[in-house]
Design a protein around this motif. Structure first.
Motif, PDB file in Angstrom:
ATOM      1  N   PRO A 157       0.834  -1.205   0.000  1.00  0.00           N
ATOM      2  CA  PRO A 157       0.000   0.000   0.000  1.00  0.00           C
ATOM      3  C   PRO A 157       0.867   1.254   0.000  1.00  0.00           C
ATOM      4  CG  PRO A 157       0.091  -0.891   2.213  1.00  0.00           C
ATOM      5  CD  PRO A 157       0.877  -1.847   1.323  1.00  0.00           C
ATOM      6  N   MET A 158       0.431   2.255  -0.742  1.00  0.00           N
ATOM      7  CA  MET A 158       1.110   3.544  -0.788  1.00  0.00           C
ATOM      8  C   MET A 158       0.521   4.432   0.304  1.00  0.00           C
ATOM      9  SD  MET A 158       3.131   3.201  -3.272  1.00  0.00           S
ATOM     10  CE  MET A 158       3.384   2.506  -4.869  1.00  0.00           C
ATOM     11  N   PRO A 159       1.318   5.356   0.831  1.00  0.00           N
ATOM     12  CA  PRO A 159       0.764   6.258   1.838  1.00  0.00           C
ATOM     13  C   PRO A 159      -0.313   7.145   1.221  1.00  0.00           C
ATOM     14  CG  PRO A 159       3.002   6.902   1.247  1.00  0.00           C
ATOM     15  CD  PRO A 159       2.713   5.614   0.538  1.00  0.00           C
ATOM     16  N   GLU A 160      -1.399   7.355   1.960  1.00  0.00           N
ATOM     17  CA  GLU A 160      -2.460   8.222   1.472  1.00  0.00           C
ATOM     18  C   GLU A 160      -1.940   9.649   1.417  1.00  0.00           C
ATOM     19  OE1 GLU A 160      -6.918   9.427   2.781  1.00  0.00           O
ATOM     20  OE2 GLU A 160      -6.316   7.328   2.986  1.00  0.00           O
ATOM     21  N   GLN A 161      -2.243  10.344   0.319  1.00  0.00           N
ATOM     22  CA  GLN A 161      -1.746  11.706   0.139  1.00  0.00           C
ATOM     23  C   GLN A 161      -2.849  12.591  -0.404  1.00  0.00           C
ATOM     24  OE1 GLN A 161       2.227  11.818  -1.812  1.00  0.00           O
ATOM     25  NE2 GLN A 161       1.966   9.612  -1.892  1.00  0.00           N
ATOM     26  N   HIS A 162      -2.912  13.789   0.116  1.00  0.00           N
ATOM     27  CA  HIS A 162      -3.868  14.767  -0.393  1.00  0.00           C
ATOM     28  C   HIS A 162      -3.202  16.129  -0.284  1.00  0.00           C
ATOM     29  CE1 HIS A 162      -7.717  16.343  -1.592  1.00  0.00           C
ATOM     30  NE2 HIS A 162      -7.589  17.260  -0.655  1.00  0.00           N
ATOM     31  N   GLN A 163      -3.238  16.877  -1.377  1.00  0.00           N
ATOM     32  CA  GLN A 163      -2.605  18.198  -1.382  1.00  0.00           C
ATOM     33  C   GLN A 163      -3.640  19.263  -1.708  1.00  0.00           C
ATOM     34  OE1 GLN A 163       0.958  18.520  -3.742  1.00  0.00           O
ATOM     35  NE2 GLN A 163       1.547  16.412  -3.306  1.00  0.00           N
ATOM     36  N   GLU A 164      -3.578  20.323  -0.980  1.00  0.00           N
ATOM     37  CA  GLU A 164      -4.395  21.516  -1.253  1.00  0.00           C
ATOM     38  C   GLU A 164      -3.446  22.680  -1.394  1.00  0.00           C
ATOM     39  OE1 GLU A 164      -7.541  21.930  -1.897  1.00  0.00           O
ATOM     40  OE2 GLU A 164      -8.075  19.845  -1.533  1.00  0.00           O
ATOM     41  N   PRO A 165      -3.685  23.617  -2.227  1.00  0.00           N
ATOM     42  CA  PRO A 165      -4.731  23.607  -3.234  1.00  0.00           C
ATOM     43  C   PRO A 165      -4.330  22.714  -4.393  1.00  0.00           C
ATOM     44  CG  PRO A 165      -3.419  25.580  -3.514  1.00  0.00           C
ATOM     45  CD  PRO A 165      -2.869  24.835  -2.298  1.00  0.00           C
ATOM     46  N   GLN A 166      -5.300  22.381  -5.212  1.00  0.00           N
ATOM     47  CA  GLN A 166      -5.042  21.606  -6.421  1.00  0.00           C
ATOM     48  C   GLN A 166      -4.587  22.547  -7.522  1.00  0.00           C
ATOM     49  OE1 GLN A 166      -5.223  18.234  -6.867  1.00  0.00           O
ATOM     50  NE2 GLN A 166      -5.532  18.079  -4.677  1.00  0.00           N
ATOM     51  N   PRO A 167      -3.747  22.182  -8.445  1.00  0.00           N
ATOM     52  CA  PRO A 167      -3.147  20.862  -8.583  1.00  0.00           C
ATOM     53  C   PRO A 167      -2.050  20.646  -7.564  1.00  0.00           C
ATOM     54  CG  PRO A 167      -2.323  22.316 -10.292  1.00  0.00           C
ATOM     55  CD  PRO A 167      -3.360  23.090  -9.517  1.00  0.00           C
ATOM     56  N   GLY A 168      -1.710  19.406  -7.341  1.00  0.00           N
ATOM     57  CA  GLY A 168      -0.701  19.051  -6.353  1.00  0.00           C
ATOM     58  C   GLY A 168       0.713  19.354  -6.827  1.00  0.00           C
ATOM     59  N   ASP A 169       1.671  19.126  -5.942  1.00  0.00           N
ATOM     60  CA  ASP A 169       3.080  19.419  -6.191  1.00  0.00           C
ATOM     61  C   ASP A 169       3.863  18.109  -6.218  1.00  0.00           C
ATOM     62  OD1 ASP A 169       5.632  20.451  -6.305  1.00  0.00           O
ATOM     63  OD2 ASP A 169       5.592  21.312  -4.295  1.00  0.00           O
ATOM     64  N   THR A 170       4.502  17.824  -7.336  1.00  0.00           N
ATOM     65  CA  THR A 170       5.270  16.591  -7.498  1.00  0.00           C
ATOM     66  C   THR A 170       6.318  16.429  -6.410  1.00  0.00           C
ATOM     67  OG1 THR A 170       4.927  16.621  -9.889  1.00  0.00           O
ATOM     68  CG2 THR A 170       6.781  15.321  -9.091  1.00  0.00           C
ATOM     69  N   ALA A 171       6.981  17.504  -6.029  1.00  0.00           N
ATOM     70  CA  ALA A 171       8.069  17.430  -5.055  1.00  0.00           C
ATOM     71  C   ALA A 171       7.602  16.944  -3.682  1.00  0.00           C
ATOM     72  CB  ALA A 171       8.745  18.797  -4.917  1.00  0.00           C
ATOM     73  N   ARG A 172       6.328  17.095  -3.373  1.00  0.00           N
ATOM     74  CA  ARG A 172       5.820  16.687  -2.059  1.00  0.00           C
ATOM     75  C   ARG A 172       5.280  15.261  -2.040  1.00  0.00           C
ATOM     76  NH1 ARG A 172       1.996  21.583  -0.297  1.00  0.00           N
ATOM     77  NH2 ARG A 172       0.587  19.991  -1.055  1.00  0.00           N
ATOM     78  N   MET A 173       5.398  14.531  -3.135  1.00  0.00           N
ATOM     79  CA  MET A 173       4.858  13.174  -3.194  1.00  0.00           C
ATOM     80  C   MET A 173       5.834  12.165  -2.603  1.00  0.00           C
ATOM     81  SD  MET A 173       3.009  13.216  -6.886  1.00  0.00           S
ATOM     82  CE  MET A 173       2.033  11.754  -6.551  1.00  0.00           C
ATOM     83  N   THR A 174       5.279  11.177  -1.884  1.00  0.00           N
ATOM     84  CA  THR A 174       6.073  10.114  -1.290  1.00  0.00           C
ATOM     85  C   THR A 174       5.395   8.797  -1.586  1.00  0.00           C
ATOM     86  OG1 THR A 174       6.714  11.581   0.510  1.00  0.00           O
ATOM     87  CG2 THR A 174       7.048   9.244   0.859  1.00  0.00           C
TER      88      THR A 174
END
Length: 124
Positions: A15-32
């Motif tokens: 399973p991947m960690p659940e991620q949600h970014q505001e505001p949309q669109p999200g930022d690639t650099a903050r993805m894990t």
């Protein structure tokens, strides 16, 4: 990939960690984990030499992966993106140029008809 590497287990597994970014669109650099756009893995073979492509949303995500793949296949690319995504667009442009191709960056909002017309005209 070495001959004994199993491609089913080579990459990050769910399973991947659940991620949600505001505001949309999200930022690639903050993805894990960081997304794999093919920066290190995709090798082209010149199938698109002499072609041009306009890629909407080309600053990140699937759009970035497509821009990298098209460039490595020999195409010059133009990427459209929202102006607030300039940092991601600059990173994509660098990756395209590292592949030896040109990359036009076209900020705008494709919900606006004139931005669509401009993107196509600048690409052509």
């Amino acid at each position: 990939m070495t001959p004994n590497t199993d491609p089913r287990t080579k990459y990050t597994q769910p399973p991947m960690p659940e991620q949600h970014q505001e505001p949309q669109p999200g930022d690639t650099a903050r993805m894990t984990p960081a997304p794999d756009h093919g920066e290190e893995t995709y090798r082209g073979s010149g199938r698109l030499s002499g072609q041009r492509a306009l890629i909407t949303g080309g600053d990140s995500g699937i759009g970035r992966a497509v821009a990298i793949a098209y460039a490595r296949e020999g195409a010059d690319v133009a990427i459209s993106y929202l102006a607030e995504e300039q940092e991601d667009a600059a990173a994509t442009k660098s990756l395209v140029e590292e592949a030896g191709r040109t990359c036009a960056t076209l900020p705008g909002d494709l919900r606006n008809e004139q931005d669509c017309i401009d993107a196509v005209e600048k690409t052509v």
